[in-house]
Design an enzyme around this catalytic site. Structure first.
Site, PDB file in Angstrom:
ATOM      1  CD  GLU A  99      -3.188   0.625   0.617  1.00  0.00           C
ATOM      2  OE1 GLU A  99      -2.784   1.468  -0.202  1.00  0.00           O
ATOM      3  OE2 GLU A  99      -4.350   0.608   1.052  1.00  0.00           O
ATOM      4  CG  ASP A 103      -5.771   8.718   6.204  1.00  0.00           C
ATOM      5  OD1 ASP A 103      -5.814   9.010   7.392  1.00  0.00           O
ATOM      6  OD2 ASP A 103      -6.063   9.538   5.310  1.00  0.00           O
ATOM      7  CB  VAL A 153       1.432  13.115   1.847  1.00  0.00           C
ATOM      8  CG1 VAL A 153       1.924  13.697   3.155  1.00  0.00           C
ATOM      9  CG2 VAL A 153       0.835  11.735   2.060  1.00  0.00           C
ATOM     10  NE  ARG A 165      -2.514   8.711  -9.498  1.00  0.00           N
ATOM     11  CZ  ARG A 165      -3.197   8.264  -8.453  1.00  0.00           C
ATOM     12  NH1 ARG A 165      -2.565   7.809  -7.396  1.00  0.00           N
ATOM     13  NH2 ARG A 165      -4.515   8.273  -8.444  1.00  0.00           N
TER      14      ARG A 165
HETATM   15  P1  5GP Z   1      -7.553   4.630   4.347  1.00  0.00           P
HETATM   16  O1  5GP Z   1      -8.570   3.647   3.836  1.00  0.00           O
HETATM   17  O2  5GP Z   1      -6.515   4.009   5.236  1.00  0.00           O
HETATM   18  O3  5GP Z   1      -8.212   5.830   4.971  1.00  0.00           O
HETATM   19  O4  5GP Z   1      -6.823   5.244   3.108  1.00  0.00           O
HETATM   20  C1  5GP Z   1      -6.154   4.480   2.209  1.00  0.00           C
HETATM   21  C2  5GP Z   1      -6.087   5.111   0.844  1.00  0.00           C
HETATM   22  O5  5GP Z   1      -6.517   6.478   0.833  1.00  0.00           O
HETATM   23  C3  5GP Z   1      -4.649   5.138   0.401  1.00  0.00           C
HETATM   24  O6  5GP Z   1      -4.333   3.957  -0.277  1.00  0.00           O
HETATM   25  C4  5GP Z   1      -4.596   6.364  -0.474  1.00  0.00           C
HETATM   26  O7  5GP Z   1      -4.954   6.026  -1.790  1.00  0.00           O
HETATM   27  C5  5GP Z   1      -5.633   7.291   0.112  1.00  0.00           C
HETATM   28  N1  5GP Z   1      -5.006   8.273   1.028  1.00  0.00           N
HETATM   29  C6  5GP Z   1      -5.035   8.275   2.377  1.00  0.00           C
HETATM   30  N2  5GP Z   1      -4.348   9.327   2.881  1.00  0.00           N
HETATM   31  C7  5GP Z   1      -3.878  10.000   1.805  1.00  0.00           C
HETATM   32  C8  5GP Z   1      -3.050  11.177   1.666  1.00  0.00           C
HETATM   33  O8  5GP Z   1      -2.603  11.833   2.607  1.00  0.00           O
HETATM   34  N3  5GP Z   1      -2.760  11.542   0.392  1.00  0.00           N
HETATM   35  C9  5GP Z   1      -3.214  10.865  -0.699  1.00  0.00           C
HETATM   36  N4  5GP Z   1      -2.865  11.325  -1.896  1.00  0.00           N
HETATM   37  N5  5GP Z   1      -3.980   9.743  -0.606  1.00  0.00           N
HETATM   38  C10 5GP Z   1      -4.297   9.331   0.640  1.00  0.00           C
END
Ligand code: 5GP
Length: 181
Positions: A99, A103, A153, A165
């Site tokens: 991954e 987050d 980020v 990207r």
């Molecule tokens: P989660 O499900 O853990 O909240 O987030 C996972 C996905 O959300 C990551 O694989 C990513 O694609 C996106 N994501 C989470 N935080 C960020 C961030 O700070 N920046 C970006 N560009 N994508 C994020």
């Protein structure tokens, strides 16, 4: 380095590459004598995955799946959708989910649960970035690149509305623009 004056550098290309070497050495050691399948979570993990697998000294295999939880916003919708799946069954295989960032933990949790139903031999997880402040779901991350503060980020595979990207570092916007109506 690709320069973007609005973006503040959080992790340089050098820092990222040094850490990737360490994670790759650990994976090489942990999976000695095995042939794991590294599963890249698209799109965000494509650059990390490409750099990581080239440093792992194992007869590994690669596959990819695509998930979406953000759309074009900077806030997770909380609903994870699988947009494309693996190319093959993974029964009795050693899986390493790769991954870009964890987050809330929802995406990784969803993927672990989903892949577990396919009866792999093992599942481990690897994330370049971990943002623990927004954690909603407990997930085990076996290999973590960096734990970072709560910035949105971009770069090194991570996007903002599909852009940035291709930055070769991880950055963030120090002064996010106010939302216009
Ligand atoms: P989660 O499900 O853990 O909240 O987030 C996972 C996905 O959300 C990551 O694989 C990513 O694609 C996106 N994501 C989470 N935080 C960020 C961030 O700070 N920046 C970006 N560009 N994508 C994020």
């Amino acid at each position: 380095m690709i320069v973007n004056e609005e973006v503040k550098v959080l992790l340089s290309q050098k820092q990222i590459h040094e850490r990737i070497e360490q994670i790759a050495a650990q994976i090489t050691q942990d999976y000695h004598g095995r042939s794991p399948i590294c599963i890249g979570v698209l799109k965000g993990a494509f650059i990390f995955m490409a750099d990581l697998v080239r440093k792992i000294d194992l007869p590994l295999r690669t596959d990819f799946l695509t998930v979406s939880s953000y759309g074009d916003t900077t806030k997770s919708s909380g609903i994870v959708r699988m947009l494309s799946d693996l190319s093959k069954p993974v029964e009795d295989e050693d899986l390493i989910i790769i991954e870009d960032i964890v987050d809330t933990g929802r995406t990784l949790h969803y993927l672990i649960e989903n892949l577990r139903t396919r009866n792999p031999r093992s599942i481990r997880t690897c994330a370049l970035l971990h943002k623990p402040e927004l954690k909603e779901v407990d997930v085990q991350i076996d290999y973590i690149g960096f734990t970072i503060p709560n910035h949105f980020v971009i770069g090194y595979g991570l996007d903002a509305a599909q852009k940035y990207r291709n930055l070769d570092y991880i950055g963030y916007f120090p002064n996010p623009k106010p939302k216009t109506i």
